[in-house]
Design a protein around this motif. Structure first.
Motif, PDB file in Angstrom:
ATOM      1  N   PHE A  27       0.981  -1.151   0.047  1.00 24.70           N
ATOM      2  CA  PHE A  27       0.192   0.053   0.101  1.00 24.70           C
ATOM      3  C   PHE A  27       0.953   1.243  -0.037  1.00 24.70           C
ATOM      4  O   PHE A  27       0.619   2.042  -0.762  1.00 24.70           O
ATOM      5  CB  PHE A  27      -0.763   0.015   1.083  1.00 24.70           C
ATOM      6  CG  PHE A  27      -1.747   1.319   1.179  1.00 24.70           C
ATOM      7  CD1 PHE A  27      -2.889   1.297   0.623  1.00 24.70           C
ATOM      8  CD2 PHE A  27      -1.306   2.331   2.274  1.00 24.70           C
ATOM      9  CE1 PHE A  27      -3.594   2.475   0.671  1.00 24.70           C
ATOM     10  CE2 PHE A  27      -2.062   3.447   2.337  1.00 24.70           C
ATOM     11  CZ  PHE A  27      -3.225   3.656   1.437  1.00 24.70           C
ATOM     12  N   MET A  28       1.810   1.267   0.777  1.00 26.87           N
ATOM     13  CA  MET A  28       2.687   2.440   0.861  1.00 26.87           C
ATOM     14  C   MET A  28       3.625   2.655  -0.250  1.00 26.87           C
ATOM     15  O   MET A  28       3.844   3.908  -0.732  1.00 26.87           O
ATOM     16  CB  MET A  28       3.496   2.313   2.263  1.00 26.87           C
ATOM     17  CG  MET A  28       2.987   2.585   3.434  1.00 26.87           C
ATOM     18  SD  MET A  28       1.889   4.112   3.645  1.00 26.87           S
ATOM     19  CE  MET A  28       2.909   5.293   3.611  1.00 26.87           C
ATOM     20  N   ASP A  31       1.321   4.107  -2.592  1.00 26.56           N
ATOM     21  CA  ASP A  31       0.912   5.526  -2.214  1.00 26.56           C
ATOM     22  C   ASP A  31       2.286   6.569  -2.398  1.00 26.56           C
ATOM     23  O   ASP A  31       2.032   7.500  -2.925  1.00 26.56           O
ATOM     24  CB  ASP A  31       0.652   5.502  -0.893  1.00 26.56           C
ATOM     25  CG  ASP A  31       0.557   7.004   0.041  1.00 26.56           C
ATOM     26  OD1 ASP A  31      -0.583   7.549  -0.292  1.00 26.56           O
ATOM     27  OD2 ASP A  31       1.369   7.375   0.493  1.00 26.56           O
ATOM     28  N   GLY A  32       3.403   5.865  -2.264  1.00 25.63           N
ATOM     29  CA  GLY A  32       4.430   6.977  -2.735  1.00 25.63           C
ATOM     30  C   GLY A  32       4.806   7.067  -4.194  1.00 25.63           C
ATOM     31  O   GLY A  32       5.251   8.015  -4.521  1.00 25.63           O
ATOM     32  N   LYS A  35       2.876   9.460  -6.176  1.00 27.20           N
ATOM     33  CA  LYS A  35       3.234  10.932  -5.922  1.00 27.20           C
ATOM     34  C   LYS A  35       4.599  11.491  -6.350  1.00 27.20           C
ATOM     35  O   LYS A  35       4.603  12.633  -6.482  1.00 27.20           O
ATOM     36  CB  LYS A  35       3.330  11.294  -4.284  1.00 27.20           C
ATOM     37  CG  LYS A  35       2.047  10.918  -3.694  1.00 27.20           C
ATOM     38  CD  LYS A  35       2.030  11.239  -2.037  1.00 27.20           C
ATOM     39  CE  LYS A  35       0.580  10.898  -1.513  1.00 27.20           C
ATOM     40  NZ  LYS A  35       0.786  10.255  -0.194  1.00 27.20           N
ATOM     41  N   VAL A  42      -3.238  13.693  -8.535  1.00 29.59           N
ATOM     42  CA  VAL A  42      -2.667  13.543  -7.201  1.00 29.59           C
ATOM     43  C   VAL A  42      -2.651  15.093  -6.558  1.00 29.59           C
ATOM     44  O   VAL A  42      -3.080  15.348  -5.375  1.00 29.59           O
ATOM     45  CB  VAL A  42      -1.167  13.044  -7.224  1.00 29.59           C
ATOM     46  CG1 VAL A  42      -0.549  13.296  -5.724  1.00 29.59           C
ATOM     47  CG2 VAL A  42      -1.353  11.386  -7.450  1.00 29.59           C
ATOM     48  N   GLY A  62       5.858  11.860  -1.213  1.00 29.28           N
ATOM     49  CA  GLY A  62       6.238  10.155  -1.703  1.00 29.28           C
ATOM     50  C   GLY A  62       7.438   9.798  -1.462  1.00 29.28           C
ATOM     51  O   GLY A  62       7.484   8.857  -1.031  1.00 29.28           O
ATOM     52  N   GLY A  65       7.495   8.963   2.577  1.00 37.41           N
ATOM     53  CA  GLY A  65       6.910   7.584   2.508  1.00 37.41           C
ATOM     54  C   GLY A  65       7.491   6.504   2.060  1.00 37.41           C
ATOM     55  O   GLY A  65       7.571   5.406   2.664  1.00 37.41           O
ATOM     56  N   THR A  69       8.905   3.398   4.150  1.00 38.52           N
ATOM     57  CA  THR A  69       8.537   2.162   3.839  1.00 38.52           C
ATOM     58  C   THR A  69       9.713   1.132   3.618  1.00 38.52           C
ATOM     59  O   THR A  69       9.717  -0.023   4.192  1.00 38.52           O
ATOM     60  CB  THR A  69       7.783   2.162   2.630  1.00 38.52           C
ATOM     61  OG1 THR A  69       6.521   2.994   3.067  1.00 38.52           O
ATOM     62  CG2 THR A  69       7.142   0.745   2.253  1.00 38.52           C
ATOM     63  N   ALA A  92      -1.363  12.451   8.359  1.00 37.36           N
ATOM     64  CA  ALA A  92      -2.504  12.248   7.575  1.00 37.36           C
ATOM     65  C   ALA A  92      -3.896  12.331   8.214  1.00 37.36           C
ATOM     66  O   ALA A  92      -4.995  13.006   7.899  1.00 37.36           O
ATOM     67  CB  ALA A  92      -2.430  10.838   6.721  1.00 37.36           C
TER      68      ALA A  92
END
Length: 136
Positions: A27-28, A31-32, A35, A42, A62, A65, A69, A92
Motif C-alpha cells: 500500500f505504501m 501511495d509513494g 506521488k 494527485v 512520496g 513515505g 517504507t 494524514a
C-alpha cells in the motif's frame, strides 16, 4: 522477560505478521509511487486537504513515505521504519481531522494502517514482542 529472552512464536503467527507487513508495504509503495510523477489527480486532490497543488510537495511526501517504507521492510531497520510510518500517518490523520473529513472512513484510516503495521511487526519480530508483552 528481557529482549534477549523472547517467547517463540508459531509459524502461523509469523506468516500472519509477514502478510500484514506485506500489505502495508504494498500500500505504501503504491501511495509513494503515485506521488513521484507530477500527476494532476494527485496534485488536485491535495488542494481540498489544504496542501498546495504543487508537484514538488507531492513528490516530497512520496519520497518520505517510500524511504520510511523501505526502512520498515528491512528487518534491521523495521522498528525505525514503523516509527516513521506512524508519524507519516499521524500527519494524514491530523490533515483529515483539521478539514473535518468523516471520522471512520477518512480520519481514522491512518489509525487502521498503524494497527496493521504494528501488528505485523509484533508478530514477525521477537524483539518487538519482548518490548510489548501482552501475555505472561
Amino acid at each position: 522477560m528481557s529482549i534477549s529472552q523472547t517467547a517463540p512464536v508459531s509459524s502461523g503467527a509469523l506468516w500472519t505478521g509477514r502478510v500484514l507487513s506485506g500489505l502495508i508495504i504494498l500500500f505504501m509503495i503504491f501511495d509513494g509511487a503515485i506521488k513521484l510523477p507530477p500527476l494532476d489527480i494527485v496534485t488536485q486532490t491535495m488542494v481540498p486537504l489544504g496542501w498546495p497543488a504543487e508537484a514538488n510537495v507531492a513528490r516530497m511526501l512520496g519520497i518520505i513515505g517510500l524511504i520510511s517504507t523501505a526502512l520498515y521492510a528491512l528487518p534491521r531497520t523495521s522498528v525505525l521504519g514503523a516509527i516513521l510510518l506512524t508519524a507519516y500517518m499521524g500527519g494524514a490523520i491530523a490533515t483529515n481531522a483539521r478539514i473535518g473529513n468523516p471520522l471512520f472512513s477518512h480520519t481514522l484510516f491512518g489509525v487502521y494502517l498503524g494497527i496493521i503495521l504494528w501488528g505485523g511487526l509484533y508478530l514477525r519480530d521477537p524483539k518487538v514482542r519482548a518490548l510489548i508483552p501482552f501475555s505472561r
